[in-house]
Structure formats: C-alpha cells, structure tokens
Design a protein around this motif. Structure first.
Motif, PDB file in Angstrom:
ATOM      1  N   THR A   1       0.796  -1.228   0.000  1.00 34.73           N
ATOM      2  CA  THR A   1       0.000   0.000   0.000  1.00 34.73           C
ATOM      3  C   THR A   1       0.831   1.281   0.000  1.00 34.73           C
ATOM      4  O   THR A   1       0.260   2.363  -0.018  1.00 34.73           O
ATOM      5  CB  THR A   1      -0.947   0.038   1.224  1.00 34.73           C
ATOM      6  OG1 THR A   1      -0.174   0.023   2.424  1.00 34.73           O
ATOM      7  CG2 THR A   1      -1.928  -1.109   1.183  1.00 34.73           C
ATOM      8  N   ILE A   2       2.158   1.179   0.005  1.00 41.74           N
ATOM      9  CA  ILE A   2       2.995   2.372   0.104  1.00 41.74           C
ATOM     10  C   ILE A   2       2.714   3.350  -1.035  1.00 41.74           C
ATOM     11  O   ILE A   2       2.776   4.565  -0.842  1.00 41.74           O
ATOM     12  CB  ILE A   2       4.506   2.022   0.172  1.00 41.74           C
ATOM     13  CG1 ILE A   2       5.360   3.250   0.493  1.00 41.74           C
ATOM     14  CG2 ILE A   2       4.977   1.386  -1.123  1.00 41.74           C
ATOM     15  CD1 ILE A   2       5.222   3.768   1.874  1.00 41.74           C
TER      16      ILE A   2
ATOM     17  N   LEU B   1      13.888  -1.790   2.500  1.00 45.18           N
ATOM     18  CA  LEU B   1      13.208  -2.242   1.282  1.00 45.18           C
ATOM     19  C   LEU B   1      12.675  -1.058   0.481  1.00 45.18           C
ATOM     20  O   LEU B   1      12.888  -0.971  -0.734  1.00 45.18           O
ATOM     21  CB  LEU B   1      12.070  -3.192   1.670  1.00 45.18           C
ATOM     22  CG  LEU B   1      11.400  -3.987   0.574  1.00 45.18           C
ATOM     23  CD1 LEU B   1      12.393  -4.905  -0.092  1.00 45.18           C
ATOM     24  CD2 LEU B   1      10.258  -4.801   1.161  1.00 45.18           C
ATOM     25  N   PHE B   2      12.001  -0.123   1.150  1.00 44.80           N
ATOM     26  CA  PHE B   2      11.449   1.050   0.457  1.00 44.80           C
ATOM     27  C   PHE B   2      12.541   1.909  -0.150  1.00 44.80           C
ATOM     28  O   PHE B   2      12.393   2.398  -1.268  1.00 44.80           O
ATOM     29  CB  PHE B   2      10.595   1.895   1.401  1.00 44.80           C
ATOM     30  CG  PHE B   2       9.305   1.247   1.821  1.00 44.80           C
ATOM     31  CD1 PHE B   2       8.761   0.186   1.130  1.00 44.80           C
ATOM     32  CD2 PHE B   2       8.642   1.697   2.939  1.00 44.80           C
ATOM     33  CE1 PHE B   2       7.576  -0.404   1.521  1.00 44.80           C
ATOM     34  CE2 PHE B   2       7.451   1.125   3.341  1.00 44.80           C
ATOM     35  CZ  PHE B   2       6.920   0.064   2.628  1.00 44.80           C
ATOM     36  N   ASN B   3      13.647   2.106   0.576  1.00 46.97           N
ATOM     37  CA  ASN B   3      14.745   2.913   0.047  1.00 46.97           C
ATOM     38  C   ASN B   3      15.398   2.240  -1.154  1.00 46.97           C
ATOM     39  O   ASN B   3      15.679   2.893  -2.157  1.00 46.97           O
ATOM     40  CB  ASN B   3      15.796   3.193   1.124  1.00 46.97           C
ATOM     41  CG  ASN B   3      15.334   4.236   2.114  1.00 46.97           C
ATOM     42  OD1 ASN B   3      14.437   5.024   1.842  1.00 46.97           O
ATOM     43  ND2 ASN B   3      15.946   4.229   3.278  1.00 46.97           N
ATOM     44  N   ASN B   4      15.639   0.936  -1.058  1.00 44.80           N
ATOM     45  CA  ASN B   4      16.313   0.215  -2.144  1.00 44.80           C
ATOM     46  C   ASN B   4      15.460   0.103  -3.403  1.00 44.80           C
ATOM     47  O   ASN B   4      15.995   0.076  -4.509  1.00 44.80           O
ATOM     48  CB  ASN B   4      16.738  -1.175  -1.680  1.00 44.80           C
ATOM     49  CG  ASN B   4      17.888  -1.124  -0.710  1.00 44.80           C
ATOM     50  OD1 ASN B   4      18.635  -0.155  -0.659  1.00 44.80           O
ATOM     51  ND2 ASN B   4      18.023  -2.164   0.093  1.00 44.80           N
TER      52      ASN B   4
ATOM     53  N   TRP C   1      10.318   4.890  -1.436  1.00 44.82           N
ATOM     54  CA  TRP C   1      10.294   5.973  -0.463  1.00 44.82           C
ATOM     55  C   TRP C   1      10.363   7.335  -1.146  1.00 44.82           C
ATOM     56  O   TRP C   1       9.648   8.258  -0.778  1.00 44.82           O
ATOM     57  CB  TRP C   1      11.418   5.819   0.558  1.00 44.82           C
ATOM     58  CG  TRP C   1      11.325   6.848   1.623  1.00 44.82           C
ATOM     59  CD1 TRP C   1      12.156   7.894   1.833  1.00 44.82           C
ATOM     60  CD2 TRP C   1      10.288   6.976   2.604  1.00 44.82           C
ATOM     61  NE1 TRP C   1      11.731   8.659   2.892  1.00 44.82           N
ATOM     62  CE2 TRP C   1      10.578   8.108   3.384  1.00 44.82           C
ATOM     63  CE3 TRP C   1       9.153   6.237   2.904  1.00 44.82           C
ATOM     64  CZ2 TRP C   1       9.780   8.518   4.437  1.00 44.82           C
ATOM     65  CZ3 TRP C   1       8.361   6.647   3.953  1.00 44.82           C
ATOM     66  CH2 TRP C   1       8.675   7.765   4.709  1.00 44.82           C
ATOM     67  N   SER C   2      11.205   7.470  -2.152  1.00 47.57           N
ATOM     68  CA  SER C   2      11.312   8.758  -2.849  1.00 47.57           C
ATOM     69  C   SER C   2       9.998   9.113  -3.539  1.00 47.57           C
ATOM     70  O   SER C   2       9.611  10.286  -3.583  1.00 47.57           O
ATOM     71  CB  SER C   2      12.471   8.744  -3.846  1.00 47.57           C
ATOM     72  OG  SER C   2      12.316   7.709  -4.791  1.00 47.57           O
TER      73      SER C   2
END
Length: 159
Positions: free
Chosen positions: A46-47, A99-102, A106-107
């Motif tokens: 859901t991010i 995980l989100f950064n890689n 996240w960006s």
C-alpha cells in the motif's frame, strides 16, 4: 575462540533469536511475529497509495497499539513482553525502510506527500532510515513500551 562481535557472529545470534521466537511455545510470541509480518506485507503493497496520515497510523500507531494489547495479556513478565514487542516493531520498521529505500518507493512517497501551503511547508525526510528518524522510532517504540510497564506497575502497587 570466535569473536562474538563480528558481523557474521551477530547475524547468527540474530537469526537464532528469531528462530527461537518463531518456534516459541508461547502463542503471544507467535501472534506478535505474525502481526508484524502481516503489517509489513500491508505496508509494502500500500505504500504507493498511502497518505502521510495513513503512514503514521501504519508505522507508528499500530505498533504502539500492538504493545498495548500484548501488555493486557496476563502471561509472562510485562517488561519482557513490551521489550520484545518494541524490538519486533523496530526490526519491522528497519526492514521496510531498507526495502522502500532500495526499491525507490520511499522517494515516490516523499514526492507525493510533500507539499507547500501558503507560507508553510510539509516536508518528509528523504531517507526513511536517517539517523534522526531511527532515534525517533527507537524512542517512540521503547519509550511507550516502558511507559506502559511503568503505569501498569504503579496500578498494581496501588491495589
């Protein structure tokens, strides 16, 4: 003699801890692990649709509620239960942040949720795993866990 502080040894200790936790005979420990696995899956899928408020609820409020619920179960030592709950919440946060950064998720989240309103600005950290953010999460999870323990102990001593 092996160096217990080497990265390899630390990984073995951490994996051994989680293996012990997963194979635990305690139902509450298994439920906590399952809760954080499900929470991580929900966060991952859901991010792309999360608002800032939804993010706060998923990453900060739900782990605190989990600690509260675990504290209400009348088995085991309260401080140990809260500590384990806080550790699981922190590990889940770190895994999802990495995980989100890689994956660059996240960006995209930051770009979608940062905004300027008149003279004000809502700005989100460009790195979910920045040192300041990690300190905030540690203080939040462990601080709330300790406060729950402290107030429960005070109430127990009163009557």
């Amino acid at each position: 003699m092996k160096d217990i502080y080497s990265p390899y040894s630390r990984k073995i200790v951490i994996y051994g801890y989680f293996e012990k936790l997963i194979n635990s005979k305690s139902k509450i420990e298994r439920i906590k692990v399952l809760f954080y696995v499900i929470l991580g899956v929900i966060e991952f899928f859901t991010i792309n649709q999360l608002s800032s408020i939804s993010f706060i609820i998923l990453f900060y409020v739900l782990p605190i509620l989990c600690t509260l619920v675990v504290s209400s179960v009348k088995s085991g030592k309260l401080l140990t239960k809260n500590l384990l709950s806080s550790i699981l919440a922190l590990v889940e946060y770190l895994v999802m942040g990495n995980l989100f950064n890689n994956l660059g998720l996240w960006s995209k989240f930051v770009a979608r949720n940062s905004m300027k309103i008149n003279n004000g600005e809502i700005q989100i950290s460009n790195n979910m795993l920045s040192p300041l953010q990690i300190v905030f999460v540690i203080v939040l999870y462990f601080g709330v866990g300790y406060l729950i323990y402290y107030f429960a102990k005070k109430m127990k001593n009163r009557g």
